[in-house]
Write an enzyme that holds these catalytic residues in place. Structure first.
Site, PDB file in Angstrom:
ATOM      1  N   ALA A   1    -125.380  -4.535 -74.525  1.00  0.00           N
ATOM      2  CA  ALA A   1    -125.261  -3.985 -73.180  1.00  0.00           C
ATOM      3  C   ALA A   1    -126.557  -3.215 -72.906  1.00  0.00           C
ATOM      4  CB  ALA A   1    -124.055  -3.068 -73.118  1.00  0.00           C
TER       5      ALA A   1
ATOM      6  N   GLU B   1    -122.817   0.477 -81.593  1.00  0.00           N
ATOM      7  CA  GLU B   1    -122.420   1.459 -80.575  1.00  0.00           C
ATOM      8  C   GLU B   1    -122.173   2.863 -81.132  1.00  0.00           C
ATOM      9  OE1 GLU B   1    -121.215  -1.622 -80.815  1.00  0.00           O
ATOM     10  OE2 GLU B   1    -121.236  -2.559 -78.835  1.00  0.00           O
TER      11      GLU B   1
HETATM   12  N1  COA Z   1    -130.685  -2.406 -73.584  1.00  0.00           N
HETATM   13  C1  COA Z   1    -131.771  -2.253 -72.832  1.00  0.00           C
HETATM   14  N2  COA Z   1    -132.990  -2.661 -73.200  1.00  0.00           N
HETATM   15  C2  COA Z   1    -133.107  -3.235 -74.405  1.00  0.00           C
HETATM   16  C3  COA Z   1    -132.020  -3.413 -75.249  1.00  0.00           C
HETATM   17  C4  COA Z   1    -130.756  -2.987 -74.800  1.00  0.00           C
HETATM   18  N3  COA Z   1    -129.643  -3.166 -75.513  1.00  0.00           N
HETATM   19  N4  COA Z   1    -132.451  -3.998 -76.394  1.00  0.00           N
HETATM   20  C5  COA Z   1    -133.752  -4.185 -76.246  1.00  0.00           C
HETATM   21  N5  COA Z   1    -134.177  -3.719 -75.055  1.00  0.00           N
HETATM   22  C6  COA Z   1    -135.538  -3.696 -74.521  1.00  0.00           C
HETATM   23  C7  COA Z   1    -136.351  -2.600 -75.162  1.00  0.00           C
HETATM   24  O1  COA Z   1    -136.115  -1.351 -74.560  1.00  0.00           O
HETATM   25  C8  COA Z   1    -137.758  -3.115 -74.902  1.00  0.00           C
HETATM   26  O2  COA Z   1    -138.096  -2.864 -73.565  1.00  0.00           O
HETATM   27  P1  COA Z   1    -139.494  -2.087 -73.219  1.00  0.00           P
HETATM   28  O3  COA Z   1    -140.552  -3.055 -73.688  1.00  0.00           O
HETATM   29  O4  COA Z   1    -139.423  -1.943 -71.739  1.00  0.00           O
HETATM   30  O5  COA Z   1    -139.467  -0.830 -73.990  1.00  0.00           O
HETATM   31  C9  COA Z   1    -137.604  -4.617 -75.037  1.00  0.00           C
HETATM   32  O6  COA Z   1    -136.190  -4.899 -74.866  1.00  0.00           O
HETATM   33  C10 COA Z   1    -137.995  -5.139 -76.407  1.00  0.00           C
HETATM   34  O7  COA Z   1    -137.284  -4.404 -77.388  1.00  0.00           O
HETATM   35  P2  COA Z   1    -137.998  -3.643 -78.623  1.00  0.00           P
HETATM   36  O8  COA Z   1    -137.080  -2.559 -79.076  1.00  0.00           O
HETATM   37  O9  COA Z   1    -139.379  -3.257 -78.267  1.00  0.00           O
HETATM   38  O10 COA Z   1    -138.047  -4.819 -79.682  1.00  0.00           O
HETATM   39  P3  COA Z   1    -138.020  -4.709 -81.273  1.00  0.00           P
HETATM   40  O11 COA Z   1    -138.290  -6.064 -81.789  1.00  0.00           O
HETATM   41  O12 COA Z   1    -138.886  -3.583 -81.738  1.00  0.00           O
HETATM   42  O13 COA Z   1    -136.506  -4.317 -81.634  1.00  0.00           O
HETATM   43  C11 COA Z   1    -134.102  -4.475 -81.499  1.00  0.00           C
HETATM   44  C12 COA Z   1    -135.463  -5.205 -81.360  1.00  0.00           C
HETATM   45  C13 COA Z   1    -133.032  -5.447 -81.016  1.00  0.00           C
HETATM   46  C14 COA Z   1    -133.861  -4.114 -82.953  1.00  0.00           C
HETATM   47  C15 COA Z   1    -134.115  -3.199 -80.626  1.00  0.00           C
HETATM   48  O14 COA Z   1    -134.556  -3.545 -79.319  1.00  0.00           O
HETATM   49  C16 COA Z   1    -132.753  -2.547 -80.499  1.00  0.00           C
HETATM   50  O15 COA Z   1    -132.311  -1.873 -81.416  1.00  0.00           O
HETATM   51  N6  COA Z   1    -132.094  -2.749 -79.338  1.00  0.00           N
HETATM   52  C17 COA Z   1    -130.812  -2.128 -79.069  1.00  0.00           C
HETATM   53  C18 COA Z   1    -129.705  -2.841 -79.799  1.00  0.00           C
HETATM   54  C19 COA Z   1    -128.391  -2.153 -79.573  1.00  0.00           C
HETATM   55  O16 COA Z   1    -128.164  -1.052 -80.016  1.00  0.00           O
HETATM   56  N7  COA Z   1    -127.503  -2.847 -78.854  1.00  0.00           N
HETATM   57  C20 COA Z   1    -126.185  -2.362 -78.584  1.00  0.00           C
HETATM   58  C21 COA Z   1    -126.121  -1.698 -77.272  1.00  0.00           C
HETATM   59  S1  COA Z   1    -124.512  -1.067 -76.964  1.00  0.00           S
END
Ligand code: COA
Length: 266
Positions: free
Chosen positions: A67, A135
């Site tokens: 999300a 979460e």
């Molecule tokens: N919501 C909003 N934006 C998200 C997102 C999410 N769940 N997951 C990734 N993004 C965005 C990041 O903010 C980033 O945007 P930006 O360039 O504007 O900062 C872009 O996607 C790329 O993500 P980034 O974190 O830079 O990539 P990464 O390879 O370093 O890490 C993850 C990848 C998936 C490990 C990391 O993005 C992450 O932990 N995301 C959240 C996962 C999560 O907790 N999901 C559950 C939500 S309830």
């Protein structure tokens, strides 16, 4: 099909390949993406020619990274609840649409991404895929039915371990607990999903759709009620040309070509 901002749709040989296309945000499920997902799936549900759907994420890195955390950061309790209800509605539409949906998990399936995959009928994962419910590490609980579907799919102990710890597991671990049904190298993911989808599409669409209903709805019933529900749907198969076609082909040693058309009423 309508034009969509966040979805690419390619329909070929009775199979719809639906790609969530917001790779800059790792295909995160913001409200506009979820709202479009509802429209896409409702449009496909009504397409008689589509017999199976494959759902995947754009890019090689992420199926869906959850999300939208940036959107949720600003929410109050009422907005949080409304967002949970919206995501849950979208996933229920997928779970209950007539055609089977195969999730082709091409990378991160985190939070809402894991919940989305679980709402699909079958999950095929790339060997690079990973799964988590992060979460509780963000101060919330899974809100798109993850607490409900994960315990039903993989058991309460596994669901609690995943949700309390927020640990990320790899595709082979997901396979071992039945969270996914198949793991293939990333480059073989879409071909493998297409192969499975076309096998499904070669069978009776009427029977496949009734089987989906019998499994999904029967799963929420006690055994005797589920069995009776199955008997009712079994009976309905005999009102469709596919039963005549399929059994006729067996009897006459031919090959069945199914249309899913109902038989004229006697
Ligand atoms: N919501 C909003 N934006 C998200 C997102 C999410 N769940 N997951 C990734 N993004 C965005 C990041 O903010 C980033 O945007 P930006 O360039 O504007 O900062 C872009 O996607 C790329 O993500 P980034 O974190 O830079 O990539 P990464 O390879 O370093 O890490 C993850 C990848 C998936 C490990 C990391 O993005 C992450 O932990 N995301 C959240 C996962 C999560 O907790 N999901 C559950 C939500 S309830």
């Amino acid at each position: 099909m309508k034009e969509y901002k966040f979805f690419l749709i390619d329909i070929e040989d009775h199979v719809a390949l639906v790609t969530i296309n917001n790779p800059k945000a790792l295909n995160a499920l913001s409200s506009p993406v979820v709202l479009e997902m509802i429209d896409v799936m409702q449009e496909i549900s009504a397409m008689k020619d589509v017999r199976c759907v494959i759902l995947t994420g754009a890019g090689e890195k992420s199926f869906v990274a959850g999300a939208d955390i940036k959107e949720m950061f600003e929410m109050d309790p009422a907005q949080g609840k409304a967002y949970g209800i919206l995501g849950s509605k979208a996933f229920q539409i997928i779970e209950n649409m007539p055609q089977p949906v195969i999730a082709a998990v091409n990378g991160f399936a985190l939070g809402g991404g894991c919940e989305l995959a679980m709402a699909c009928d079958i999950r095929i994962a790339a060997d690079t895929a990973s799964f988590a419910q992060p979460e509780c590490g963000l101060g919330i609980i899974p809100g798109f039915a993850g607490t409900q579907r994960m315990s039903r799919l993989c058991g309460k102990g596994f669901a609690k371990m995943m949700i309390y710890t927020c640990n990320r597991i790899k595709a082979d671990e997901a396979l071992a607990v039945g969270l996914v049904q198949k793991v293939v190298p990333l480059e073989e993911l879409i071909p493998a999903a297409k192969k499975m989808a076309s096998k499904i599409a070669s069978n009776s669409p009427n029977a496949v759709q009734l089987a989906k209903s019998a499994i999904n709805q029967g799963y929420e019933m006690d055994f005797v009620s589920g069995n009776l529900f199955e008997s009712n749907l079994f009976g309905l198969c005999f009102a469709n040309s596919d039963q005549v076609e399929g059994m006729g082909a067996f009897v006459n040693k031919g090959k069945a070509v199914f249309t899913g058309e109902p038989l004229p009423k006697k």
